[in-house]
Design a protein around this motif. Sequence first.
Motif, PDB file in Angstrom:
ATOM      1  N   GLU A   1       0.829  -1.208   0.000  1.00 31.13           N
ATOM      2  CA  GLU A   1       0.000   0.000   0.000  1.00 31.13           C
ATOM      3  C   GLU A   1       0.860   1.254   0.000  1.00 31.13           C
ATOM      4  N   ILE A   2       1.927   1.259   0.810  1.00 31.33           N
ATOM      5  CA  ILE A   2       2.828   2.415   0.873  1.00 31.33           C
ATOM      6  C   ILE A   2       3.531   2.616  -0.465  1.00 31.33           C
ATOM      7  N   PHE A   3       4.044   1.547  -1.052  1.00 30.98           N
ATOM      8  CA  PHE A   3       4.731   1.641  -2.337  1.00 30.98           C
ATOM      9  C   PHE A   3       3.787   2.156  -3.422  1.00 30.98           C
ATOM     10  N   ASN A   4       2.564   1.662  -3.415  1.00 33.60           N
ATOM     11  CA  ASN A   4       1.599   2.100  -4.412  1.00 33.60           C
ATOM     12  C   ASN A   4       1.313   3.596  -4.299  1.00 33.60           C
ATOM     13  N   ASN A   5       1.200   4.091  -3.076  1.00 31.19           N
ATOM     14  CA  ASN A   5       0.910   5.505  -2.869  1.00 31.19           C
ATOM     15  C   ASN A   5       2.104   6.389  -3.200  1.00 31.19           C
ATOM     16  N   LEU A   6       3.317   5.914  -2.874  1.00 30.96           N
ATOM     17  CA  LEU A   6       4.511   6.733  -3.101  1.00 30.96           C
ATOM     18  C   LEU A   6       4.921   6.757  -4.572  1.00 30.96           C
ATOM     19  N   PHE A   7       4.881   5.623  -5.196  1.00 30.39           N
ATOM     20  CA  PHE A   7       5.431   5.512  -6.544  1.00 30.39           C
ATOM     21  C   PHE A   7       4.357   5.374  -7.629  1.00 30.39           C
ATOM     22  N   LYS A   8       3.100   5.477  -7.225  1.00 29.28           N
ATOM     23  CA  LYS A   8       1.996   5.413  -8.180  1.00 29.28           C
ATOM     24  C   LYS A   8       2.062   4.147  -9.039  1.00 29.28           C
ATOM     25  N   ILE A   9       2.332   3.041  -8.362  1.00 28.74           N
ATOM     26  CA  ILE A   9       2.367   1.749  -9.044  1.00 28.74           C
ATOM     27  C   ILE A   9       1.231   0.886  -8.513  1.00 28.74           C
ATOM     28  N   ASN A  10       1.105  -0.281  -9.055  1.00 27.01           N
ATOM     29  CA  ASN A  10      -0.018  -1.142  -8.680  1.00 27.01           C
ATOM     30  C   ASN A  10       0.480  -2.526  -8.267  1.00 27.01           C
ATOM     31  N   ILE A  11       1.061  -2.572  -7.031  1.00 27.30           N
ATOM     32  CA  ILE A  11       1.510  -3.851  -6.479  1.00 27.30           C
ATOM     33  C   ILE A  11       0.322  -4.492  -5.773  1.00 27.30           C
ATOM     34  N   PRO A  12      -0.057  -5.693  -6.127  1.00 26.98           N
ATOM     35  CA  PRO A  12      -1.208  -6.332  -5.466  1.00 26.98           C
ATOM     36  C   PRO A  12      -0.870  -6.722  -4.037  1.00 26.98           C
ATOM     37  N   TYR A  13      -1.890  -6.743  -3.202  1.00 27.86           N
ATOM     38  CA  TYR A  13      -1.685  -7.201  -1.825  1.00 27.86           C
ATOM     39  C   TYR A  13      -1.139  -8.629  -1.844  1.00 27.86           C
ATOM     40  N   GLY A  14      -0.195  -8.868  -0.930  1.00 25.10           N
ATOM     41  CA  GLY A  14       0.434 -10.193  -0.898  1.00 25.10           C
ATOM     42  C   GLY A  14       1.481 -10.357  -1.975  1.00 25.10           C
ATOM     43  N   TRP A  15       1.847  -9.212  -2.616  1.00 22.64           N
ATOM     44  CA  TRP A  15       2.860  -9.225  -3.670  1.00 22.64           C
ATOM     45  C   TRP A  15       2.491 -10.188  -4.801  1.00 22.64           C
ATOM     46  N   GLY A  16       1.222 -10.396  -4.966  1.00 22.23           N
ATOM     47  CA  GLY A  16       0.761 -11.237  -6.049  1.00 22.23           C
ATOM     48  C   GLY A  16       0.989 -12.719  -5.822  1.00 22.23           C
ATOM     49  N   MET A  17       1.283 -13.109  -4.580  1.00 24.51           N
ATOM     50  CA  MET A  17       1.585 -14.522  -4.307  1.00 24.51           C
ATOM     51  C   MET A  17       0.345 -15.341  -4.011  1.00 24.51           C
ATOM     52  N   GLY A  18      -0.788 -14.645  -3.864  1.00 24.98           N
ATOM     53  CA  GLY A  18      -2.025 -15.360  -3.635  1.00 24.98           C
ATOM     54  C   GLY A  18      -2.007 -16.210  -2.376  1.00 24.98           C
ATOM     55  N   VAL A  19      -2.312 -17.510  -2.552  1.00 25.48           N
ATOM     56  CA  VAL A  19      -2.415 -18.407  -1.415  1.00 25.48           C
ATOM     57  C   VAL A  19      -1.075 -18.601  -0.717  1.00 25.48           C
ATOM     58  N   TYR A  20       0.011 -18.373  -1.465  1.00 27.44           N
ATOM     59  CA  TYR A  20       1.334 -18.540  -0.845  1.00 27.44           C
ATOM     60  C   TYR A  20       1.588 -17.476   0.231  1.00 27.44           C
ATOM     61  N   ALA A  21       0.964 -16.337   0.063  1.00 29.07           N
ATOM     62  CA  ALA A  21       1.070 -15.304   1.098  1.00 29.07           C
ATOM     63  C   ALA A  21       0.426 -15.779   2.398  1.00 29.07           C
ATOM     64  N   LEU A  22      -0.670 -16.500   2.282  1.00 33.04           N
ATOM     65  CA  LEU A  22      -1.321 -17.045   3.477  1.00 33.04           C
ATOM     66  C   LEU A  22      -0.449 -18.118   4.115  1.00 33.04           C
ATOM     67  N   ILE A  23       0.192 -18.918   3.270  1.00 27.41           N
ATOM     68  CA  ILE A  23       1.081 -19.957   3.804  1.00 27.41           C
ATOM     69  C   ILE A  23       2.249 -19.322   4.544  1.00 27.41           C
ATOM     70  N   LEU A  24       2.825 -18.268   3.940  1.00 25.90           N
ATOM     71  CA  LEU A  24       3.928 -17.563   4.604  1.00 25.90           C
ATOM     72  C   LEU A  24       3.465 -16.921   5.915  1.00 25.90           C
TER      73      LEU A  24
END
Length: 242
Positions: free
Chosen positions: A186-209
Amino acid sequence: MANNRDDFTENTKRILQGRVGNQCSNPNCRCLTSGPNFHEEKVTTIGIAAHITAASENGPRYNPLLGSKERQHISNGIWLCARCATLIDKDEKSYPIELLQKWKTDAEAACRHELEGIKQLNIEEAKEGWLCGHCHTFVEKGQTICTGCFAEVIYSATGSEINETLGVAYTRGFGFSFILFILIPEIFNNLFKINIPYGWGMGVYALILTAIFVLVAVKYSAFLLRKKYHNSPPRFVRNRNL
């Protein structure tokens, strides 16, 4: 009314008192049995020259084989505080003759060693254990209740301490995952006007981590809690809430 008790003489009482240094002979007590009174010309005394075998028939630990002189003899006496003297007579089965004789022998030996400046190898030194912080009774390793004041002897973390530690660990694990997978994108998206998905796009792997982070936090917190009490003296707690 005739007195049928074979009481000790005053001289015998003074000798019994002096032979144990004016202390109760009960090894779990050993309190002083006299001290200053409010009036400076008086002494408050709580010591009693108790009979090992009863002074009269039907008394505690009465021995019919002893004669009057034997019951009055100093060998049949033990110096105790008033509380312990009452205790041994109210519960004579728990305090048999052999035990009281041992108390007397050990108390006199301890007094002699202290008088001579000799360090005595006693039960506190011969066995592994600790002195209760409330009543100074010796508690052997593995004992869970202090026999002097009935404090609970706690060797490790209590249930409430474990629950509190685990609660903090869960919070830290989930907090770290929240920062890594949600807050930082969220911070990176606001600062750099980019679109990083929550969980860095890892999906279910983010939950595992996230689950791994929580598990590591719990395991590490449990390790620190065990380490805190490992090889440490126990705690003596009275009236605690688990």
